[in-house]
Enzyme design. Structure first.
Site, PDB file in Angstrom:
ATOM      1  N   CYS A  47     114.523  19.354  25.911  1.00  0.00           N
ATOM      2  CA  CYS A  47     114.446  17.941  26.001  1.00  0.00           C
ATOM      3  C   CYS A  47     113.269  17.170  25.593  1.00  0.00           C
ATOM      4  CB  CYS A  47     114.998  17.554  27.284  1.00  0.00           C
ATOM      5  SG  CYS A  47     113.966  17.393  28.511  1.00  0.00           S
ATOM      6  N   CYS A  55     111.833  24.442  29.726  1.00  0.00           N
ATOM      7  CA  CYS A  55     110.433  24.880  29.459  1.00  0.00           C
ATOM      8  C   CYS A  55     109.612  25.239  30.764  1.00  0.00           C
ATOM      9  CB  CYS A  55     109.670  23.678  28.625  1.00  0.00           C
ATOM     10  SG  CYS A  55     109.594  22.244  29.634  1.00  0.00           S
ATOM     11  N   GLN A 116     124.772  32.848  30.637  1.00  0.00           N
ATOM     12  CA  GLN A 116     125.600  32.907  29.521  1.00  0.00           C
ATOM     13  C   GLN A 116     125.213  32.798  28.025  1.00  0.00           C
ATOM     14  OE1 GLN A 116     129.332  30.320  30.119  1.00  0.00           O
ATOM     15  NE2 GLN A 116     129.359  31.387  32.325  1.00  0.00           N
ATOM     16  N   CYS A 154     125.999  26.031  30.877  1.00  0.00           N
ATOM     17  CA  CYS A 154     127.281  27.083  30.735  1.00  0.00           C
ATOM     18  C   CYS A 154     127.771  27.533  32.262  1.00  0.00           C
ATOM     19  CB  CYS A 154     126.516  28.224  30.011  1.00  0.00           C
ATOM     20  SG  CYS A 154     125.815  28.075  28.588  1.00  0.00           S
ATOM     21  N   ASP A 370     110.917   4.823  43.338  1.00  0.00           N
ATOM     22  CA  ASP A 370     111.694   5.375  44.660  1.00  0.00           C
ATOM     23  C   ASP A 370     110.503   5.025  45.877  1.00  0.00           C
ATOM     24  OD1 ASP A 370     114.080   5.906  43.888  1.00  0.00           O
ATOM     25  OD2 ASP A 370     113.491   7.947  43.482  1.00  0.00           O
ATOM     26  N   LEU A 414      92.484   3.664  41.141  1.00  0.00           N
ATOM     27  CA  LEU A 414      93.040   3.881  42.588  1.00  0.00           C
ATOM     28  C   LEU A 414      92.584   5.326  43.216  1.00  0.00           C
ATOM     29  CD1 LEU A 414      94.915   2.866  44.776  1.00  0.00           C
ATOM     30  CD2 LEU A 414      96.797   4.078  43.442  1.00  0.00           C
ATOM     31  N   PHE A 813     130.098  24.662  22.508  1.00  0.00           N
ATOM     32  CA  PHE A 813     131.213  24.002  23.062  1.00  0.00           C
ATOM     33  C   PHE A 813     132.071  23.084  22.082  1.00  0.00           C
ATOM     34  CE2 PHE A 813     127.433  24.152  25.873  1.00  0.00           C
ATOM     35  CZ  PHE A 813     127.565  24.921  26.896  1.00  0.00           C
ATOM     36  N   GLN A1166     133.530  31.885  32.742  1.00  0.00           N
ATOM     37  CA  GLN A1166     133.970  30.901  32.000  1.00  0.00           C
ATOM     38  C   GLN A1166     134.604  29.734  32.525  1.00  0.00           C
ATOM     39  OE1 GLN A1166     133.736  30.463  28.292  1.00  0.00           O
ATOM     40  NE2 GLN A1166     131.961  31.607  28.979  1.00  0.00           N
ATOM     41  N   GLU A1233     138.341  27.604  27.310  1.00  0.00           N
ATOM     42  CA  GLU A1233     138.337  26.090  27.137  1.00  0.00           C
ATOM     43  C   GLU A1233     139.133  25.550  28.232  1.00  0.00           C
ATOM     44  OE1 GLU A1233     138.345  24.282  23.097  1.00  0.00           O
ATOM     45  OE2 GLU A1233     139.829  26.089  22.545  1.00  0.00           O
TER      46      GLU A1233
END
Ligand SMILES: Cc1cc2nc3c(=O)[nH]c(=O)nc-3n(C[C@H](O)[C@H](O)[C@H](O)COP(=O)(O)OP(=O)(O)OC[C@H]3O[C@@H](n4cnc5c(N)ncnc54)[C@H](O)[C@@H]3O)c2cc1C
Ligand code: FES
Ligand code: FES
Length: 1286
Positions: A47, A55, A116, A154, A370, A414, A813, A1166, A1233
């Site tokens: 990502c 990572c 998987q 998975c 938050d 700061l 998928f 699965q 599936e």
């Protein structure tokens, strides 16, 4: 202070080896450095924004104050290498290797079947390894915390947690497990089910085989670094990159001087705010100041009136500090600290908390912060420092709004944050509601504080701060002012709602939309706060009776459960399957839970994925330029500026394609016009990844917008915009039947789309060869033949010149069926044109933008039934959003129509479906292929009928289910025997009936929290209605040294096909070798093979499976399209919070008819993985688009796939024993599936809970069903006075 022009040497260690970088570039991340410079490709990119954990690596740093080494997990994609000076990095390769010694973490995750596709596995290993470095015997809570920031698409997480649990101190693993009995077995189970226990197994791995964890074996902190750090250099380090200079001062004085000299330069600490902004929002800072060595920023001081925490402390350190403070101080002093701790537990994942600093968090002032709302209401103070001296400013609404008069001056930094202790008559609470329970940014959060006049309930001070409802954290000063002096009672409460909603106005353009939901949360949180404080006041009155002179309103017990937050516990469960026959030879692996063949390689990072292939000579990087318009004519493409940039080699457009540019209505590269945002217009090739990305920004495309622009199904229907003709199946006489029923209900169902979110994004490497235009294509695809064919037609060269290599795929998928051919072909055009190898690796953002996903569906139904619940007629018309090209949309429409009846025998049926043509990226194949969407409509009819009949949905399901051998709507005969067996077994396994009563009991006692339970059957037809799909071939060679090579036509996507193939291959080979083995039973495998060779026994074999002859005649509406069905039933129980829309999954039981499982571990994996993916589809995964058709949800921050904390707390899977099917290999079934749809049991459990809430509130029970059942949907469906107010 002069800034040196030459870079310093950057020194750090990776896996015990010293790294010296003389020209460290501040823009290079640790992830890139590991993968490209050090060729350590175990650490994965998925990502690039810290949101997935793929990572993860461990950083070890010497802490000068405690003189200890701190080990912490980080996401390497957000770590600039320049921040690593003096640290030691451990990657998955440094933990263990198959070549030397695998680490217990690696061994256990592999052997527990926690991998998987294996793409997330190195990250999981590193998170767990770091945990064990700090806590060799962690608690279950610590394990959950450590893995909260790691996504897996998975496995469904259960087996990963099972492996981690083996290290935990108080493992809750049932002692009886493995003996065929378990404490989770419910008393309700009937004797028939218990009798069978002896032949059932519940162990998927043998714990006793695991090596023990030996902390003394770990890599030590490099002594050289220790020596270097014990006598730290105080001088400034500088690293000059191509565009950015990194300055790391050694003293506070120098830092402050630098801040005067470079007032615009940001301080960089965790880079979790700056990093994503620089990557995605185009922010650029030529100078970065890194104050990690400034000890003043890490000072923590505890005074009698409060805590001062250094701005450099990480959020993980702040969390530990607060936990310690809370346990050592009297409760009354720690209310703000508790509120902060509560938020810190769910803020980001562990890696983000390890990296992010308190200062960075406060100063970033994200609207979703938050911590800032609590710090603001708790009167926290910011201690600032500059060359001018020190000063304090309040962390108040003015600071949070960024008012210059209340902000840091450019030359100030700061230094620390002061948080005062609370006192007896002060109450502070924190609230947050996000799309999922952890690792998700809050939709709305709040810090609420009230102070009473001593001994009374008169409000002396009130501060309210909300996040997520504006551009910054917002407070409500007027509301607070007006409520001063009021008593803490219902009158005050009603006034507070009115004032709050007046004061906090949320325009329609509020971040993330959801205006009504957010407004309802503003008041719902205040209501929760009111109740909480009331309870605490009562407690105070009990403790100090004399001090109280007022009467607190009584609150009935049934309203109080809303105060308890849903706890997060380590999920547990039992996986049950039929043991192999006791006569089966031990060497025969069929039916045994064999580990995934690549499991250990996944866990050590030695498994090679497409982008792990080393850089080849003269390789170029490619990036794609995509349309920013939804429907437009291309006026011009101007590449001149891009071509002038350093390193840029070429721009590839449609004109460069020597052969066919895709299909007429589905071009590889756009010609003349674009049909959606994200359509590929051209591609740039350059020497490096960085150069190519910069060049993409410089391509100028001018457009002229075209009409119409259609995004929604509703608009497509209005414009008669369809991709293919309607598909229809009909049986009986529907109109006549509607005339004879007791009742008719009509309704609508909306099912949202879904992003595949395979962890490995689309990637391809094309290497042109020197001879005969031959090409090697390394590609992550589910369908290499399609890639090969498309490359061939695009380049106009024969297929036999193109070799496609697919070692393994990091999740597919369905999303890597059609699209990889497009990327492969475009890269091949680039390779042909430049004569150089081309690598194309899609960013997560681009992957999500360009590729479509699961088709959204809109269904209208009309159902006629008797008062008994017997359905006599069902008419469903549905539309799917196909996007801008046909792709698989026609097939998906066919499949959803064929499968829509699910498990029910309804004599009069009409199913119609159409695929809409819209201006969105083309939707495509996705696990379940239309079944999960279409069948949700059918099941929604069931719940609507149940509501009208006043019966529970399970009764309607049971009444209408197929009971005897029968024919489907397309007239294919089948026996539902195993469907019924699954249903009955699931009722027993889940103790459904007694739990239904318990749920009802709970609901009577609780007003704001409701439980729901649902049991859903499934009949899933496997296969395609085309005979050519039903074949498979394999080639097996045994070499004379005994090694075996199996070649087959399947692709390894994580589903373990190679593992299963080997299990089969062994079976075939064993038969052939049997006589030799019998003759020499003491011999070794090598002996037998040698003997077989001597005796001229063929050591090669081909296998060919000619499968089912499938057909479907759509004219007649009948056929024989499917060889067999997978039957399954799932029961799920949830609890919802009606005030926030949050839910908790209490328990799921799945019974699946897997027939004779070739490998129960893989099959259960699965089922679990598909179930969790289905749960995501139906509860959290929501695609969001701008009004212009731009996909907003383009990464893990905005698109929430289930995390480790989202899976059911108890999760049991039971494979139905004694089941056979004659048509498949070893009587096994394909289970990849079907499990997806079983995730809908969670959806219907939520619907059950919402229905109960609505019934209690006297609102209609038949409401429009909308998937996903997000917190927003649940909250607004549980309509009450709060939702009315907004
Ligand atoms: C994947 C992910 C998930 C997240 N989830 C959440 C979440 O659930 N809830 C939430 O609230 N937040 C969340 N965040 C945001 C995170 O809390 C902040 O990004 C983080 O706290 C910023 O700290 P940093 O040290 O990384 O800041 P950096 O990125 O290093 O710096 C940010 C800014 O702060 C300034 N700065 C830093 N220190 C000082 C200082 N001492 N003096 C002056 N200026 C300073 C810098 O100049 C810079 O402008 C998430 C972030 C990511 C990447
Ligand atoms: S967190 Fe780094 S790649 Fe996702
Ligand atoms: S195994 Fe976790 S993403 Fe595939």
């Amino acid at each position: 202070m002069p800034c040196p022009t030459r870079s310093d040497e950057l020194v750090f260690f990776v896996n015990g080896r010293k790294v010296i970088e003389r020209d460290a570039d501040p823009e290079v991340t640790l992830l890139t450095f590991l993968r490209k410079n050090l060729r350590l490709t175990g650490t994965k990119y998925a990502c690039g924004r810290g949101g997935c954990g793929a990572c993860t690596v461990m950083v070890s740093r010497h802490d000068p104050s405690s003189k200890k080494i701190r080990h912490f997990s980080v996401t390497a994609c957000l770590v600039p290498i320049c921040s690593l000076h003096g640290t030691a990095v451990t990657t998955v390769e440094g933990v263990g290797s198959i070549k030397t010694r695998i680490h217990p973490v690696q061994e256990r995750i592999a052997k527990s079947h926690g991998t998987q596709c294996g793409f997330c596995t190195p990250g999981m290993v590193m998170s767990m390894y770091t945990l064990l470095r700090n806590h060799p015997e962690p608690s279950e809570e610590q394990l959950m915390e450590a893995l909260g920031g790691n996504l897996c698409r998975c496995t469904g997480y259960r087996p990963i947690l099972a492996s981690g649990r083996t290290f935990c101190m108080a493992s809750n693993d049932c002692q009886e497990k493995g003996k065929g009995k378990c404490c989770l077995d419910q008393e309700e189970k009937d004797s028939s089910s218990l009798d069978r226990k002896s032949e059932m197994c519940t162990e998927l791995f043998v714990r006793e085989e695991f090596q023990p964890l030996d902390p003394t074996q770990e890599l030590i902190f490099p002594p050289e670094l220790l020596r270097m750090l014990e006598n730290p250099e105080k001088r400034t380090f500088t690293f000059h990159g191509e565009r950015v200079t990194w300055i790391s001062p050694g003293t506070l004085k120098e830092l402050l001087e630098l801040k005067v000299k470079h007032p615009e330069a940001p301080l960089i600490l965790g880079n979790t705010s700056l990093g994503p902004a620089m990557k995605s929002q185009g922010c650029f800072h030529p100078i970065l100041l890194y104050p990690v060595r400034i000890s003043e920023l890490y000072v923590v001081s505890k005074a009698s009136d409060g805590l001062t925490i250094g701005a450099g402390c990480s959020l993980a350190q702040v969390k530990d500090l607060l936990a310690e403070t809370v346990s050592s101080l009297p409760e009354e002093k720690t209310k703000a600290y508790r509120a902060l701790l509560k938020q810190l537990k769910s803020l980001g994942g562990q890696q983000i908390r390890n990296m992010a600093s308190l200062g960075g968090h406060v100063v970033s002032r994200h609207c979703y912060s938050d911590l800032n709302p609590i710090l603001a209401v708790s009167s926290a103070t910011l201690n600032l420092i500059s060359e001018e001296g020190k000063r304090q400013i309040p962390l108040n609404e003015h600071f949070l709004a960024g008012l210059a008069s209340a902000d840091l001056k450019p030359e100030e930094i700061l230094e620390s944050v002061y948080i005062p202790h609370s006192h007896k008559w002060e109450f502070v609470s924190a609230f947050r509601q996000a799309e999922c329970r952890q690792n998700a940014l809050a939709d709305v959060n709040a810090g609420l504080r009230v102070v009473f006049e001593e001994g009374t309930d008169t409000i002396a001070g009130l501060s309210l701060a909300y996040g997520g409802v504006g551009a910054a954290t917002i407070s409500a000063p007027q509301t607070c002012q007006q409520l001063l002096g009021r008593h803490w009672n219902q009158l005050m409460l009603d006034e507070a709602y009115r004032l709050l909603l007046e004061e906090i106005s949320l325009p329609g353009s509020a971040p993330g939309g959801k205006v009504e939901f957010k407004r309802s949360l503003i008041v719902s949180f205040f209501f929760k706060f009111y109740l909480q404080v009331l309870q605490e006041l009562k407690e105070l009155r009990r403790l100090f009776p004399k001090s109280d002179s007022c009467h607190y309103p009584e609150v009935a017990d049934r309203f109080l459960s809303v105060l308890e937050d849903f706890s997060i516990n380590l999920p547990q469960g039992v996986q049950t399957y039929q043991c192999v026959d006791s006569h089966q030879p031990p060497l025969d692996p069929v039916g045994r839970p064999i580990m995934h063949l690549s499991g250990l390689k996944h866990a050590t990072g030695e498994a090679i994925f497409c982008d792990d292939i080393p850089v080849v000579d003269k390789e170029l990087a490619m990036a794609l330029v995509t349309s920013t318009r939804a429907h437009a004519k291309i006026i011009s493409i101007d590449s001149s500026e891009a071509l002038e940039l350093p390193g840029v080699v070429d721009v590839i457009t449609a004109e460069d394609i020597p052969g066919t540019n895709g299909a007429e209505d589905d071009k590889l590269l756009a010609v003349d016009k674009v049909l959606c945002v994200g359509q590929i217009v051209c591609a740039v090739v350059a020497e490096t990844e960085v150069q190519v990305k910069r060049a993409v920004e410089k391509i100028k495309i001018t457009y002229k917008d075209l009409e119409p622009v259609i995004f929604s199904i509703e608009d497509a229907v209005k414009h008669n915009s369809f991709l293919c003709p309607e598909k229809k199946l009909e049986q009986g006489n529907i109109e006549e039947a509607f005339g004879k029923v007791d009742q008719i209900v009509e309704g609508e169902v909306h099912v949202g789309g879904q992003e595949h979110f395979y962890m490995e994004t689309q990637r391809v490497l094309v290497i042109p060869k020197t001879e005969d235009k031959e090409l090697d294509v390394y590609v992550s695809t589910q369908d290499p033949a399609h890639v090969q064919k498309t490359v061939s037609s695009t380049l106009s060269i024969p297929i036999n010149r193109i070799t496609c290599h697919v070692k393994r795929v990091g999740g597919g998928f369905g999303g890597k069926t059609g699209r990889p051919a497009v990327f492969g072909a475009i890269a091949a055009v680039g390779a042909m044109k430049t004569g150089r190898p081309i690598r194309l690796v899609l960013d997560r953002e681009d992957d999500m933008l360009i590729t479509g996903g699961r088709h959204p569906l809109f269904g209208k139904y009309k159902v006629g039934f008797m008062n008994s619940g017997r359905i006599k007629a069902l008419d469903i018309e549905c539309y799917i959003n196909g996007g801008c090209t046909l792709d698989d949309s026609e097939m998906v429409t066919e499949y959803l129509i064929l499968k829509m009846e699910n498990a029910y025998k309804i004599r009069n049926l009409r199913f119609r479906g159409r695929a809409c043509l819209t201006n969105l990226p083309s939707n495509t194949a996705f696990r379940g292929f239309g079944f999960p969407q279409g069948t949700l409509v059918t099941e929604s009819c069931i719940t609507a009928v149940a509501a009208k009949c006043g019966l529970p949905p399970e009764k309607i399901r049971e009444k209408n289910m197929y009971k005897t051998v029968d024919k489907t709507i397309y007239k294919q005969a089948f026996s539902p025997e195993n469907l019924i067996r699954c249903w009955n077994e699931c009722l027993v396994q889940s103790s459904f009936h007694s739990r239904r009563l318990q749920v009802e009991e709970f609901n009577k006692k609780n007003y704001w929290k409701k439980k729901g339970i649902a049991i859903v059957p499934m009949k899933f037809s496997v296969g395609f209605a085309a005979t050519s799909y039903h074949q498979a071939a394999a080639l097996v060679h045994i070499y004379t040294d005994g090694s075996v090579l199996v070649t087959h036509g399947g692709n390894e996507l994580g589903q373990g096909i190679h593992t299963k193939m080997l299990q089969n291959a062994c079976q075939v080979l064993l038969k052939r070798l049997e006589p030799i083995m019998k003759k020499n039973p003491e011999g070794t495998w090598e002996d037998w093979i040698e003997a077989a060779f001597e005796q001229r026994i063929s050591l090669s074999a081909t296998g060919y499976f000619r499968g089912y002859k499938a057909f479907m005649d759509w004219e007649k509406g009948e056929g024989d399209p499917f060889p067999y069905y997978v039957y399954g039933v799932a029961c799920s129980e949830v609890e919802i919070d009606c005030l926030t829309g949050a839910h908790k999954k209490i328990r799921t039981d799945i019974v699946m008819d897997a027939c004779c499982s070739l490998n129960p571990a893989i099959d259960i994996g699965q089922i679990e993985g598909a179930f969790v993916q289905g749960m995501g589809l139906y509860t959290t995964e929501e695609l969001k688009y701008s009004p212009e058709g731009v996909l907003y949800s383009r990464g893990p921050d905005e698109y929430k796939i289930p995390t480790i904390t989202d899976i059911p707390e108890e999760f049991n899977v039971y494979l139905l024993p004694s089941s056979h099917t004659p048509l498949t290999i070893y009587s096994s079934k394909g289970l990849g599936e079907s499990g997806m749809f079983l995730g809908s049991s969670v959806f219907f459990a939520i619907i059950d809970a919402v229905t109960t809430a609505r019934r209690e509130r006297d609102i209609a029970e038949d409401f429009t069903v909308r998937s996903p059942a997000t917190p927003e949907w649940v909250r607004m469906a549980c309509a009450d006075r709060f939702t009315e107010m907004v």
